[in-house]
Design an enzyme around this catalytic site. Structure first.
Site, PDB file in Angstrom:
ATOM      1  N   HIS A  35      -5.088  -6.980   2.020  1.00 15.72           N
ATOM      2  CA  HIS A  35      -4.532  -8.154   1.337  1.00 15.72           C
ATOM      3  C   HIS A  35      -5.476  -8.581   0.217  1.00 15.72           C
ATOM      4  CE1 HIS A  35      -2.007  -9.412   4.961  1.00 15.72           C
ATOM      5  NE2 HIS A  35      -2.951  -8.739   5.575  1.00 15.72           N
ATOM      6  N   GLU A 117      -8.683  -9.087   4.288  1.00 13.13           N
ATOM      7  CA  GLU A 117      -8.416  -9.841   3.067  1.00 13.13           C
ATOM      8  C   GLU A 117      -9.568  -9.623   2.080  1.00 13.13           C
ATOM      9  OE1 GLU A 117      -5.864 -11.925   2.294  1.00 13.13           O
ATOM     10  OE2 GLU A 117      -4.909 -12.424   4.220  1.00 13.13           O
ATOM     11  N   HIS A 153      -0.282  -5.269   2.044  1.00 15.02           N
ATOM     12  CA  HIS A 153       0.666  -6.256   2.542  1.00 15.02           C
ATOM     13  C   HIS A 153       2.045  -6.057   1.893  1.00 15.02           C
ATOM     14  CE1 HIS A 153       1.142 -10.793   3.792  1.00 15.02           C
ATOM     15  NE2 HIS A 153       1.892  -9.974   4.518  1.00 15.02           N
ATOM     16  N   ASP A 163       0.519  -8.625  -2.601  1.00 15.86           N
ATOM     17  CA  ASP A 163      -0.886  -8.239  -2.471  1.00 15.86           C
ATOM     18  C   ASP A 163      -1.050  -6.926  -1.688  1.00 15.86           C
ATOM     19  OD1 ASP A 163      -0.027  -9.897  -0.193  1.00 15.86           O
ATOM     20  OD2 ASP A 163      -2.088  -9.780   0.491  1.00 15.86           O
TER      21      ASP A 163
HETATM   22 ZN    ZN Z   1      -1.375 -10.725   2.240  1.00 16.54          ZN
END
Ligand code: ZN
Length: 183
Positions: A35, A117, A153, A163
């Protein structure tokens, strides 16, 4: 890097998020989901992401936070622009990063995935050290869990999520996964 019995990784800060639960019984961890996130959007280096994942975002601190401060979300790992990596949820637990999602005929990707992330956005290149930290973390996870796929994602929630975005260099990342660490 080695994995502790608690599945927190060495050299990675652990900031506990309350936003997790149990994976379904017998569910193997087979997917990595990449992400990007930044809070406020397109601003890097602040505490907004940590506050979001720990349910401590101040809705008055930024106009955008009013929309998202009630969200109950998390990730397993967050890699900052300088490569610092923070873990929020033990890998064996189910973090809440994917939302409604599908991959290879299975829904609810949170059940069987680990979320990573990157501090970033869809419009800014990621940093060299983020790629290095991401590759090292990914290799550790590949050596620990039966990972069969690594996706964005946007791959598991097409039309809803964009993303890690067009600035994420998949070719570079996949090449870095093949490079062995120097002893
Ligand atoms: Zn995401």
């Amino acid at each position: 890097m080695q994995v502790h019995a608690t599945n927190r990784l060495n050299n990675i800060a652990f900031v506990p998020s309350p936003n997790f639960d149990e994976r379904p019984a017998g569910c193997a961890i087979s997917l990595l989901v990449i992400h990007n996130i930044s809070l406020p959007p397109d601003e890097f280096g602040g505490d907004g992401v940590i506050e979001l994942f720990t349910n401590s975002l101040d809705p008055e601190a930024h106009p955008y936070y009013r929309d998202i401060h009630g969200l109950k979300v998390s990730t397993h790992f967050f890699i900052r622009r300088d490569g610092e990596t923070i873990q929020f949820v033990p890998c064996e637990k189910r973090a809440w990063h994917a939302g409604e999602s599908h991959w290879k005929g299975k829904s609810c990707c949170n059940d069987f995935s680990i979320g990573i992330e990157l501090e970033g956005s869809d419009t800014a290149p990621f940093t060299d050290i983020q790629y290095m930290a991401l590759a090292a973390l990914s290799r550790t996870l590949q050596n620990t869990y039966p990972i069969t796929d690594i996706v964005g994602h946007s791959d598991i929630a097409p039309g809803r999520k964009t993303d890690p975005g067009p600035c994420f260099d998949w070719k570079r990342y996949r090449a870095a996964l093949l490079v062995r660490d120097c002893a």
